[in-house]
Design a protein around this motif. Structure first.
Motif, PDB file in Angstrom:
ATOM      1  N   UNK A  52       0.827  -1.211   0.000  1.00  0.00           N
ATOM      2  CA  UNK A  52       0.000   0.000   0.000  1.00  0.00           C
ATOM      3  C   UNK A  52       0.859   1.258   0.000  1.00  0.00           C
ATOM      4  N   UNK A  53       1.934   1.255   0.793  1.00  0.00           N
ATOM      5  CA  UNK A  53       2.814   2.425   0.865  1.00  0.00           C
ATOM      6  C   UNK A  53       3.505   2.677  -0.463  1.00  0.00           C
ATOM      7  N   UNK A  54       3.909   1.628  -1.157  1.00  0.00           N
ATOM      8  CA  UNK A  54       4.539   1.802  -2.462  1.00  0.00           C
ATOM      9  C   UNK A  54       3.560   2.406  -3.467  1.00  0.00           C
ATOM     10  N   UNK A  55       2.297   2.049  -3.342  1.00  0.00           N
ATOM     11  CA  UNK A  55       1.291   2.524  -4.296  1.00  0.00           C
ATOM     12  C   UNK A  55       0.801   3.933  -3.972  1.00  0.00           C
ATOM     13  N   UNK A  56       0.614   4.215  -2.699  1.00  0.00           N
ATOM     14  CA  UNK A  56      -0.023   5.485  -2.344  1.00  0.00           C
ATOM     15  C   UNK A  56       0.630   6.252  -1.226  1.00  0.00           C
ATOM     16  N   UNK A  57       1.854   5.874  -0.844  1.00  0.00           N
ATOM     17  CA  UNK A  57       2.540   6.570   0.235  1.00  0.00           C
ATOM     18  C   UNK A  57       2.087   6.107   1.605  1.00  0.00           C
ATOM     19  N   UNK A  58       2.707   6.660   2.636  1.00  0.00           N
ATOM     20  CA  UNK A  58       2.381   6.275   4.002  1.00  0.00           C
ATOM     21  C   UNK A  58       0.975   6.709   4.395  1.00  0.00           C
ATOM     22  N   UNK A  59       0.465   7.757   3.772  1.00  0.00           N
ATOM     23  CA  UNK A  59      -0.875   8.230   4.102  1.00  0.00           C
ATOM     24  C   UNK A  59      -1.947   7.219   3.724  1.00  0.00           C
ATOM     25  N   UNK A  60      -1.593   6.243   2.893  1.00  0.00           N
ATOM     26  CA  UNK A  60      -2.553   5.213   2.485  1.00  0.00           C
ATOM     27  C   UNK A  60      -2.717   4.135   3.549  1.00  0.00           C
ATOM     28  N   UNK A  61      -1.877   4.165   4.560  1.00  0.00           N
ATOM     29  CA  UNK A  61      -1.907   3.112   5.582  1.00  0.00           C
ATOM     30  C   UNK A  61      -2.932   3.427   6.664  1.00  0.00           C
ATOM     31  N   UNK A  62      -4.128   2.938   6.451  1.00  0.00           N
ATOM     32  CA  UNK A  62      -5.173   2.992   7.461  1.00  0.00           C
ATOM     33  C   UNK A  62      -5.452   1.564   7.921  1.00  0.00           C
ATOM     34  N   UNK A  63      -6.067   1.433   9.077  1.00  0.00           N
ATOM     35  CA  UNK A  63      -6.368   0.108   9.613  1.00  0.00           C
ATOM     36  C   UNK A  63      -7.214  -0.681   8.636  1.00  0.00           C
ATOM     37  N   UNK A  64      -8.236  -0.046   8.088  1.00  0.00           N
ATOM     38  CA  UNK A  64      -9.131  -0.741   7.161  1.00  0.00           C
ATOM     39  C   UNK A  64      -8.422  -1.106   5.869  1.00  0.00           C
ATOM     40  N   UNK A  65      -7.607  -0.190   5.339  1.00  0.00           N
ATOM     41  CA  UNK A  65      -6.929  -0.456   4.069  1.00  0.00           C
ATOM     42  C   UNK A  65      -5.945  -1.617   4.194  1.00  0.00           C
ATOM     43  N   UNK A  66      -5.189  -1.637   5.289  1.00  0.00           N
ATOM     44  CA  UNK A  66      -4.227  -2.723   5.488  1.00  0.00           C
ATOM     45  C   UNK A  66      -4.957  -4.044   5.671  1.00  0.00           C
ATOM     46  N   UNK A  67      -6.052  -4.035   6.429  1.00  0.00           N
ATOM     47  CA  UNK A  67      -6.817  -5.257   6.650  1.00  0.00           C
ATOM     48  C   UNK A  67      -7.389  -5.793   5.340  1.00  0.00           C
ATOM     49  N   UNK A  68      -7.916  -4.894   4.527  1.00  0.00           N
ATOM     50  CA  UNK A  68      -8.485  -5.305   3.243  1.00  0.00           C
ATOM     51  C   UNK A  68      -7.424  -5.898   2.339  1.00  0.00           C
ATOM     52  N   UNK A  69      -6.256  -5.246   2.266  1.00  0.00           N
ATOM     53  CA  UNK A  69      -5.183  -5.760   1.409  1.00  0.00           C
ATOM     54  C   UNK A  69      -4.673  -7.116   1.916  1.00  0.00           C
ATOM     55  N   UNK A  70      -4.611  -7.273   3.227  1.00  0.00           N
ATOM     56  CA  UNK A  70      -4.121  -8.541   3.794  1.00  0.00           C
ATOM     57  C   UNK A  70      -5.195  -9.620   3.803  1.00  0.00           C
ATOM     58  N   UNK A  71      -6.455  -9.224   3.591  1.00  0.00           N
ATOM     59  CA  UNK A  71      -7.546 -10.191   3.589  1.00  0.00           C
ATOM     60  C   UNK A  71      -7.902 -10.687   4.971  1.00  0.00           C
ATOM     61  N   UNK A  72      -7.784  -9.796   5.950  1.00  0.00           N
ATOM     62  CA  UNK A  72      -8.095 -10.172   7.330  1.00  0.00           C
ATOM     63  C   UNK A  72      -9.011  -9.109   7.937  1.00  0.00           C
ATOM     64  N   UNK A  73      -9.516  -9.402   9.130  1.00  0.00           N
ATOM     65  CA  UNK A  73     -10.350  -8.443   9.842  1.00  0.00           C
ATOM     66  C   UNK A  73      -9.478  -7.332  10.425  1.00  0.00           C
ATOM     67  N   UNK A  74     -10.043  -6.153  10.563  1.00  0.00           N
ATOM     68  CA  UNK A  74      -9.295  -5.019  11.113  1.00  0.00           C
ATOM     69  C   UNK A  74      -8.743  -5.330  12.497  1.00  0.00           C
ATOM     70  N   UNK A  75      -9.517  -6.087  13.265  1.00  0.00           N
ATOM     71  CA  UNK A  75      -9.069  -6.432  14.609  1.00  0.00           C
ATOM     72  C   UNK A  75      -7.793  -7.252  14.614  1.00  0.00           C
TER      73      UNK A  75
END
Length: 212
Positions: free
Chosen positions: A28-51
């Motif tokens: 995500x950071x390579x694609x959109x910078x560090x500002x793209x790193x939100x809990x939901x975005x990382x969870x979606x990319x990893x295919x896991x729950x935000x928790x």
């Protein structure tokens, strides 16, 4: 009557799950910078729950800081590996300038630009920024010291000159990214300025730049 077979669920180890989460953050950071790193975005990319992201990363600040550290640290290692084979300090300085201003380094430039802003409110990131900027300064200082030992460069304070060169490189890369300009177009001018800073004869560094 056919019976549907369910796919067996594979339980991943904590280490595997952690690696997947950090890999997702890195992508995500390579694609959109560090500002793209939100809990939901990382969870979606990893295919896991935000928790689950919150479970394996002590905080989003820590996740952002680690992602930054790993990405820019890898870039520095790659650049150092590229310039190591160059014959002499002038050629190494030219290769470094040309390499970091290439378009394929724009993703890391964006990471740096975001980091300088986000680091004001993220202590872990601010620490990582200081570490990585010092590492870059050390790498450039080493090039200058080699140049002095070869008699090609002459400076009063190698570390101070390295810091100034780093600021010039970062400035050009950041401005070019923001304005949609190819930073590589300014490699010759930067090489010329570097000759003055390191006390080299004219064209000492520029002649090692590849022809456009």
């Amino acid at each position: 009557m056919s019976t549907a077979t369910s796919r067996p669920r594979v339980r991943k180890s904590p280490q595997q799950r952690s690696e997947e989460i950090y890999a997702a953050a890195t992508a995500l950071a390579r694609e959109g910078g560090l500002s793209a790193l939100t809990l939901r975005a990382v969870a979606t990319r990893a295919g896991v729950a935000s928790g689950l992201v919150a479970h394996y990363a002590s905080s989003m600040d820590e996740l952002v800081a680690r992602t930054f550290h790993d990405l820019v640290g890898a870039e520095l290692a790659e650049v150092c590996a590229e310039i190591a084979a160059e014959p002499g300090a002038a050629a190494r300085l030219a290769r470094m300038i040309a390499t970091v201003l290439r378009r394929d380094h724009n993703d890391i430039t964006l990471v740096w630009v975001d980091a300088w802003s986000l680091g004001r409110s993220n202590e872990a990131l601010a620490t990582a920024i200081e570490e990585q900027m010092a590492a870059w300064q050390d790498a450039i200082t080493e090039i200058i010291l080699v140049g002095e030992s070869e008699g090609a460069f002459r400076v009063d304070d190698a570390a101070a000159v390295a810091w100034q060169l780093l600021a010039m490189i970062d400035g050009i890369a950041a401005h070019a990214l923001t304005r949609g300009t190819d930073a590589a177009l300014f490699a010759t001018r930067l090489a010329q300025a570097s000759e003055t800073l390191v006390g080299a004869e004219p064209d000492t560094v520029r002649r090692h730049l590849a022809a456009p």
